[in-house]
Design an enzyme around this catalytic site. Structure first.
Site, PDB file in Angstrom:
ATOM      1  N   LYS A  86       0.817  -1.218   0.000  1.00  0.00           N
ATOM      2  CA  LYS A  86       0.000   0.000   0.000  1.00  0.00           C
ATOM      3  C   LYS A  86       0.853   1.271   0.000  1.00  0.00           C
ATOM      4  CE  LYS A  86      -4.363  -1.701   1.711  1.00  0.00           C
ATOM      5  NZ  LYS A  86      -4.151  -3.165   1.798  1.00  0.00           N
ATOM      6  N   GLU A 108     -10.733   6.367   2.244  1.00  0.00           N
ATOM      7  CA  GLU A 108     -11.621   5.383   2.849  1.00  0.00           C
ATOM      8  C   GLU A 108     -10.767   4.258   3.389  1.00  0.00           C
ATOM      9  OE1 GLU A 108     -10.498   5.181  -0.132  1.00  0.00           O
ATOM     10  OE2 GLU A 108     -10.173   3.027  -0.460  1.00  0.00           O
ATOM     11  N   SER A 376       2.262  -9.687  -0.434  1.00  0.00           N
ATOM     12  CA  SER A 376       1.820  -8.294  -0.472  1.00  0.00           C
ATOM     13  C   SER A 376       2.002  -7.563   0.850  1.00  0.00           C
ATOM     14  CB  SER A 376       0.356  -8.215  -0.907  1.00  0.00           C
ATOM     15  OG  SER A 376      -0.450  -9.057  -0.094  1.00  0.00           O
TER      16      SER A 376
END
Ligand SMILES: *Cc1c(COP(=O)(O)O)cnc(C)c1O
Length: 408
Positions: A86, A108, A376
């Site tokens: 991210k 969000e 990830s």
């Protein structure tokens, strides 16, 4: 992509008229930065000095021996700052916001991971930051709320609808409509109205570009297959981007939850009960009922628990360029456990979905084949869920003692 942000029939930008100018501005800025080598240099500089790029490509020798088939490599996105891929997206958008001269970001978040990443970026760049989060998620993700607030973000619990991620997205769009001159909406994955799917993919493509160069350097050969988990689709698109023009099979793994026939899953590309629709500003496969209402989804991995999926992945599915599978909660816990014990790395529950499918296929491939799994994110954030799944007695006793301490 064609010039209206479509990937064959998927994508687009279904927006309230009032946001048209803001999206034009964003689109133009994104075009500018793509044509400016200085921008990508600045991106690489911040990602190497503030995060951990290039992230290593780790040979998983013990897992390779265990399965006796393809050589297994792991791309280590877990080593990024804030513990997941991210960071690639939020830092890239942060640089973009700086260029646009805006001073406030909103986002969000469902599980809170994207909220923490955005709040971190805002602290670093000196932006005001507001995070929208469903009230239910605020209750169940307290550790992430704690860190967002310490990082200086205002966390707004959303009380509308079912009080989860999709309601937080609606609220973030409402905020943007009222504050578009000062504010940028840092969307968290390769979804939403154009140009977000392409923009997020652009920043995440660093994963695939690095992985391709790294495997060629150590093995002198391309992988046969690459595996990534699929929530909204950003880490998968990031990895796949490096191999789109190669004879490499791209495998995306969705959340099969309690099974594809249970109704309790988050599989939009494999499950029979998903269908094409338009919601939240774009067209893709959604989990919706017959009158277009979004359904409840389920996954052991909060980051995969979403009703929509990247329009780019929907297109790759229809064109047959990528293959999609699903892993159940039970399979995920088993693969996680094996990976921790064999390699001493702790994948996030999200990432462990990709490991499940890779482990199913590795033994069928030859010893000369190579596969790459995208890790990830790191799994220490999942301690509450994983300890429950293992019914760990020491952990239970610890939590009970802590609770008593506060009640005393
Ligand atoms: C958020 C998250 C995901 C899911 O997001 P994508 O956009 O599908 O990549 C996957 N893995 C981890 C570790 C995450 O934090």
């Amino acid at each position: 992509m064609d010039n209206r942000g479509y990937y064959s029939q998927f994508g687009g930008a279904f927006l309230p008229e009032i946001l048209a100018a803001t999206f034009d501005e964003l689109e133009k800025m994104f075009e500018d930065v793509k044509n400016d080598p200085g921008f990508w240099q600045a991106y690489e500089e911040i990602m190497s000095s503030y995060s951990c790029r290039p992230t290593p490509l780790t040979f998983a020798g013990n897992l390779t021996d265990h399965f006796g088939g393809a050589k297994i490599y792991i791309k280590r996105e877990d080593l990024n700052h804030t513990g997941a891929h991210k960071a690639n997206n939020v830092m890239g958008q942060g640089l973009l916001v700086q260029r646009m001269g805006k001073k406030r970001v909103i986002a969000e978040t469902g599980a809170g991971q994207h909220g923490v990443a955005t709040a971190t970026m805002a602290a670093r760049f000196g932006f005001d930051c507001t995070i929208y989060m469903g009230e239910v998620d605020v209750e169940r993700q307290r550790p992430n709320v704690f860190w967002m607030e310490r990082l200086g973000a205002a966390v707004c619990p959303v009380k509308d609808g079912t009080r989860i991620l999709k309601d937080a997205i609606n609220e973030a769009f409402r905020d943007w409509v009222s504050n578009m001159d000062t504010t940028h909406y840092v969307l968290g994955t390769a979804c939403g109205p154009s140009p977000f799917p392409e923009m997020v993919t652009y920043f995440q493509s660093v994963i695939g570009t690095e992985a391709r160069a790294q495997i060629l350097k150590v093995e002198g050969q391309l992988p046969a297959r690459v595996y990534a988990c699929v929530g909204g689709g950003s880490n998968a698109m990031g990895l796949f981007s490096g191999f789109l023009d190669d004879p490499v099979e791209l495998v995306g793994v969705e959340a099969g939850g309690k099974g594809l026939n249970s109704g309790k899953h988050a599989s939009r590309l494999c499950a029979e009960d998903a269908s094409i629709g338009v919601a939240q500003g774009y067209k893709t496969y959604f989990l919706q009922n017959s009158d277009g209402q979004m359904r409840e989804t389920h996954s052991i991995a909060a980051g995969l628990d979403y009703v929509g999926v990247s329009p780019i992945l929907s297109d790759l599915k229809e064109s047959g360029k990528a293959r999609f599978e699903a892993a159940t909660d039970t399979e995920v816990v088993e693969a996680l456990s094996l990976t921790i014990q064999k390699e001493g790395v702790i994948p996030a529950l999200e990432s462990a979905h990709a490991f499940v499918q890779a482990f199913k296929e590795a033994p069928q491939l030859s010893k000369d084949d190579i596969i790459i799994i995208n890790q990830s994110g790191r799994g220490d954030k999942d301690i509450f869920t994983v300890a429950d799944a293992f019914d760990d007695p020491g952990w239970k006793a610890f939590i009970t003692r802590k609770a008593k301490q506060y009640n005393a």
